[in-house]
Design a protein around this motif. Structure first.
Motif, PDB file in Angstrom:
ATOM      1  N   PRO A 112      89.078  79.010  77.963  1.00  0.00           N
ATOM      2  CA  PRO A 112      87.948  79.350  77.341  1.00  0.00           C
ATOM      3  C   PRO A 112      87.207  80.782  77.581  1.00  0.00           C
ATOM      4  CG  PRO A 112      87.107  77.788  78.625  1.00  0.00           C
ATOM      5  CD  PRO A 112      88.628  78.012  78.728  1.00  0.00           C
ATOM      6  N   LYS A 113      87.810  81.680  78.452  1.00  0.00           N
ATOM      7  CA  LYS A 113      87.318  82.920  78.784  1.00  0.00           C
ATOM      8  C   LYS A 113      87.729  83.830  77.864  1.00  0.00           C
ATOM      9  CE  LYS A 113      87.493  84.501  82.979  1.00  0.00           C
ATOM     10  NZ  LYS A 113      87.910  84.972  84.306  1.00  0.00           N
ATOM     11  N   TYR A 114      86.928  84.883  77.570  1.00  0.00           N
ATOM     12  CA  TYR A 114      86.532  85.770  76.579  1.00  0.00           C
ATOM     13  C   TYR A 114      87.076  85.413  75.206  1.00  0.00           C
ATOM     14  CZ  TYR A 114      87.078  88.730  80.796  1.00  0.00           C
ATOM     15  OH  TYR A 114      86.719  89.320  81.880  1.00  0.00           O
ATOM     16  N   ARG A 115      86.105  84.448  74.657  1.00  0.00           N
ATOM     17  CA  ARG A 115      86.101  84.292  73.454  1.00  0.00           C
ATOM     18  C   ARG A 115      85.371  85.377  72.603  1.00  0.00           C
ATOM     19  NH1 ARG A 115      82.867  78.260  73.672  1.00  0.00           N
ATOM     20  NH2 ARG A 115      84.642  77.101  74.384  1.00  0.00           N
ATOM     21  N   ILE A 120      90.969  91.420  75.164  1.00  0.00           N
ATOM     22  CA  ILE A 120      91.756  92.307  75.652  1.00  0.00           C
ATOM     23  C   ILE A 120      91.215  93.478  76.321  1.00  0.00           C
ATOM     24  CG2 ILE A 120      93.931  93.798  75.528  1.00  0.00           C
ATOM     25  CD1 ILE A 120      94.809  91.997  73.031  1.00  0.00           C
ATOM     26  N   GLN A 121      90.312  94.321  75.454  1.00  0.00           N
ATOM     27  CA  GLN A 121      89.532  95.431  76.294  1.00  0.00           C
ATOM     28  C   GLN A 121      88.790  95.050  77.400  1.00  0.00           C
ATOM     29  OE1 GLN A 121      89.675  94.738  72.998  1.00  0.00           O
ATOM     30  NE2 GLN A 121      89.337  96.255  71.765  1.00  0.00           N
ATOM     31  N   ARG A 122      87.910  94.059  77.188  1.00  0.00           N
ATOM     32  CA  ARG A 122      87.145  93.513  78.298  1.00  0.00           C
ATOM     33  C   ARG A 122      87.655  93.004  79.441  1.00  0.00           C
ATOM     34  NH1 ARG A 122      82.206  94.812  76.957  1.00  0.00           N
ATOM     35  NH2 ARG A 122      81.460  94.993  74.637  1.00  0.00           N
ATOM     36  N   TYR A 200      81.915  85.380  76.664  1.00  0.00           N
ATOM     37  CA  TYR A 200      82.156  85.837  75.349  1.00  0.00           C
ATOM     38  C   TYR A 200      82.522  87.275  75.581  1.00  0.00           C
ATOM     39  CZ  TYR A 200      80.606  87.522  71.064  1.00  0.00           C
ATOM     40  OH  TYR A 200      80.552  88.006  69.495  1.00  0.00           O
ATOM     41  N   ALA A 201      83.534  87.706  74.901  1.00  0.00           N
ATOM     42  CA  ALA A 201      83.828  89.290  74.731  1.00  0.00           C
ATOM     43  C   ALA A 201      83.468  89.752  73.434  1.00  0.00           C
ATOM     44  CB  ALA A 201      85.295  89.108  74.953  1.00  0.00           C
ATOM     45  N   LYS A 202      82.414  90.179  73.507  1.00  0.00           N
ATOM     46  CA  LYS A 202      81.571  90.895  72.126  1.00  0.00           C
ATOM     47  C   LYS A 202      82.669  92.181  71.769  1.00  0.00           C
ATOM     48  CE  LYS A 202      77.823  93.306  74.109  1.00  0.00           C
ATOM     49  NZ  LYS A 202      76.338  93.582  74.104  1.00  0.00           N
TER      50      LYS A 202
END
Length: 314
Positions: A112-115, A120-122, A200-202
């Motif tokens: 669940p990391k980086y929804r 990719i960038q973050r 969250y990876a906005k």
């Protein structure tokens, strides 16, 4: 079995090609509308549209997938399964409930990391050492659906978002190839996500591109390579935007590097670029873009003699 594929950028193309190479019946492709690109604003097809047309596939490009007209147009293809990869729009419940075998998503992180829209960038900006692909069932929440399988990909120090996108796109296609038969025969895993572990990876904003010279050298290095090639980092020089497209990998820097100088101060010129004071030492800018100019090697920029030691990037 009728499969509809949804995707937009280069990242999604290997997954579409894999479905076709494996002999699946892709009845239609959904992608974002053509957009103006470049300084001349030329209307440009998405990479997925180009791939679909090369295979003679019908292409749908709704402005809003949530619109009743778009849902109705999709339903006419009677999809048994929908596969998405970086499509770029949230699917409404009417679409999620449409196919018998559900909607699958090839997501560019280890959920669940980086929804979210910029995993990719973050992952690079945040200095992660690894990332990967999660193949998942889609749900109404943003990247909250049950996971089918994951594949880990190391993040190398030299990786940019561009190189990592390419690695992950191929990894995603491979994972899709391996797991799709299990989805169809009903034996695929369904692993619920732990929401307490989610991050969250906005999507990136202009502010994310701004370089804070008070940050550590490593953080600045990670920020720039996490933005390349889609955008560079930027600072200001002589009141104008000054873009940074490449920074040399920072070595261990002495605490006294540029001692007494404010972060952002130009410390020295080197054969490979411009040394700038940071919060914990210095970095060397190796590819830059002054306002109104094309991106260039820093050494080429320095030959113009307009930048002076002691000047400060704001």
């Amino acid at each position: 079995m009728n499969i509809v594929f949804m995707g937009t950028p280069d990242f999604a193309v290997p997954s579409l090609e894999t479905l076709l190479d494996e002999g699946y019946n892709v009845v239609a492709v959904v992608t974002q509308p053509d957009r103006p690109q470049g300084r001349k604003k030329v209307l440009t097809r998405t990479p997925v549209k180009e791939a679909a047309l090369a295979h003679g596939l019908p292409v749908l490009q709704p402005q809003r997938m949530r619109s009743p007209e778009a849902v109705q147009e999709l339903a006419a293809y009677e999809p048994d399964l929908i596969v998405t990869a970086a499509y770029g729009q949230i699917l409404p419940k009417a679409v999620l409930d449409m196919p018998k075998y559900g909607c699958l998503n090839v997501h560019g992180s280890l959920l669940p990391k980086y929804r979210g829209g910029a995993p990719i960038q973050r992952s690079i900006i945040n200095g992660e050492k690894e990332t990967g692909i999660t193949l998942m069932y889609m749900a109404e929440g943003l990247d909250t659906g049950d996971m089918i399988a994951k594949s880990v990909v190391p993040i190398e120090d030299e990786d940019t978002s561009g190189t990592l996108f390419q690695k992950l796109s191929l990894t995603g296609a491979k994972l899709l190839k391996e797991q799709l038969p299990l989805v169809i025969n009903g034996s695929a895993a369904r692993i619920p996500q732990n929401d307490e572990e989610s991050t969250y990876a906005k999507n990136l904003s202009r502010e994310d591109e701004r370089i804070n010279w008070a940050d550590s050298s490593r953080d600045i290095y990670n920020r720039v390579r996490g933005l390349v090639p889609f955008a560079g980092g930027f600072t200001h020089w002589n009141g104008e935007v000054f873009k940074v497209w490449e920074v040399a990998k920072p070595e261990l820097t002495a605490a006294s590097s540029g001692s007494g100088q404010a972060p952002g101060t130009v410390l020295a010129f080197h054969a490979n670029g411009i040394e700038v004071k940071t919060g914990d030492g210095s970095v060397i800018l190796t590819k830059v873009q002054p306002a109104g100019k094309k991106a260039m090697e820093a050494a080429e920029f320095l030959r113009g003699g307009v930048l002076k030691k002691g000047e400060v990037f704001s």
